[in-house]
Design an enzyme around this catalytic site. Structure first.
Site, PDB file in Angstrom:
ATOM      1  N   ARG A 182      -8.825  -7.517 -12.982  1.00 31.91           N
ATOM      2  CA  ARG A 182      -9.369  -7.357 -11.536  1.00 31.91           C
ATOM      3  C   ARG A 182     -10.049  -8.652 -11.234  1.00 31.91           C
ATOM      4  NH1 ARG A 182      -8.666  -1.593 -10.989  1.00 31.91           N
ATOM      5  NH2 ARG A 182      -9.276  -0.865  -9.030  1.00 31.91           N
ATOM      6  N   ARG A 214     -11.528  12.027  -4.600  1.00 30.35           N
ATOM      7  CA  ARG A 214     -12.610  10.984  -5.697  1.00 30.35           C
ATOM      8  C   ARG A 214     -13.656  10.610  -4.704  1.00 30.35           C
ATOM      9  NH1 ARG A 214      -8.481   6.734  -8.292  1.00 30.35           N
ATOM     10  NH2 ARG A 214     -10.067   5.411  -7.891  1.00 30.35           N
ATOM     11  N   ARG A 233      -5.419  10.738  -0.807  1.00 25.87           N
ATOM     12  CA  ARG A 233      -5.199  10.816  -2.275  1.00 25.87           C
ATOM     13  C   ARG A 233      -6.098  12.210  -2.630  1.00 25.87           C
ATOM     14  NH1 ARG A 233      -5.397   6.023  -6.120  1.00 25.87           N
ATOM     15  NH2 ARG A 233      -7.529   5.808  -5.366  1.00 25.87           N
ATOM     16  N   LYS A 269       0.054   2.003  -7.486  1.00 28.51           N
ATOM     17  CA  LYS A 269       0.434   1.381  -8.980  1.00 28.51           C
ATOM     18  C   LYS A 269       0.351   2.243  -9.908  1.00 28.51           C
ATOM     19  CE  LYS A 269      -3.442  -1.072  -8.784  1.00 28.51           C
ATOM     20  NZ  LYS A 269      -3.852  -0.552  -7.415  1.00 28.51           N
ATOM     21  N   ARG A 313     -14.334  -1.031  -1.490  1.00 25.27           N
ATOM     22  CA  ARG A 313     -13.293  -1.444  -2.425  1.00 25.27           C
ATOM     23  C   ARG A 313     -12.255  -2.548  -1.857  1.00 25.27           C
ATOM     24  NH1 ARG A 313     -10.988   3.896  -3.504  1.00 25.27           N
ATOM     25  NH2 ARG A 313      -9.710   3.250  -5.314  1.00 25.27           N
TER      26      ARG A 313
END
Ligand code: ADP
Ligand code: ADP
Length: 209
Positions: free
Chosen positions: A88, A155, A122, A13, A166
């Site tokens: 969310r 992260r 990532r 996204k 998550r």
């Protein structure tokens, strides 16, 4: 155009929103980025949400909604915006209904195995938020941001335990928004499994329809 980007963490996204904000000249509003910036600046909000973000749980609805309300009131949203990572929960979506007219909700569809690969690879530049992937979008020099020369980081919530949490949080709390927006006739689902240039093309195409 007022847009919402929906989809699991890691679906791409932010990557597509970053490319599209130039294309459409509208701001990219990422609630995750807003929280990370508050944490970096050690604001009251930042102190409140730091542990929550590290664990991969959701920040309470009231806190998140208030932050978005303030952000949407800024001048640069007049011609539209891309909301990335908000809403969310159904509660947040109901709150958004009362603050804004959303034109379309782009649902980034990606199977779990690819989501995990994208999240675990990532890497980000902490000061600019620029995002890389160790395999799919590597920096020119390993571990270093192309423009600032800073060290890239992983992260905390892209480490294995937080990723699994998550994904559960997404399934329980966010996935129901697919039916919610579908019933409102706003949902545009896009196959997010191709390369970013292709996904961008698909998103622009569904928005033209
Ligand atoms: P990703 O795009 O990888 O899912 P984000 O940057 O959107 O991650 O979000 C990072 C974290 O920020 C979330 O795991 C959550 O703790 C918090 N967060 C972001 N957006 C929201 C939201 N709309 N409601 C509650 N918490 C949020
Ligand atoms: P989100 O904002 O949905 O959490 P990101 O845009 O941060 O997702 O992308 C997650 C990771 O996957 C990043 O490392 C990014 O470089 C990579 N990525 C994004 N889009 C693609 C794509 N279409 N193909 C391969 N990797 C991608």
């Amino acid at each position: 155009m007022n847009l919402v980007f929906l989809g699991p963490p890691g679906a791409g996204k932010g990557t597509i929103a970053t490319a599209m904000k130039e294309e459409l000249s509208i701001p990219h509003i990422s609630t995750g980025d807003l929280f990370r910036s508050a944490i970096k600046n050690e604001t009251e909000l930042g102190k409140k949400v730091k542990e929550i973000l590290a664990s991969g749980n959701l920040v309470p609805d009231e806190v998140t909604i208030e932050m978005v309300r303030e952000r949407l009131a800024e001048n640069d949203t007049e011609n539209g915006y891309i909301l990335d990572g908000f809403p969310r929960t159904i509660f947040q979506a109901d709150a958004l209904q009362s603050m804004a007219d959303i034109d379309a909700v782009v649902n980034f569809d990606l199977e779990t195995e690819s989501v995990v690969k994208r999240l675990s690879g990532r890497r980000v530049c902490k000061s600019t938020g620029r995002t890389y992937h160790i395999l799919y979008n590597p920096p020119k020099v390993e571990g270093i941001d192309d423009e600032t020369g800073e060290q890239l980081i992983q992260r905390d919530d892209d480490k294995e335990d937080a990723i699994l949490n998550r994904l559960e949080v997404y399934k329980k709390q966010t996935e129901p928004l697919i039916a919610y927006y579908s019933e409102k006739g706003l949902l545009k689902t896009v196959d997010a499994s191709s390369a970013p240039e292709k996904v961008l093309e698909l998103v622009l195409a569904v928005l033209k329809k």
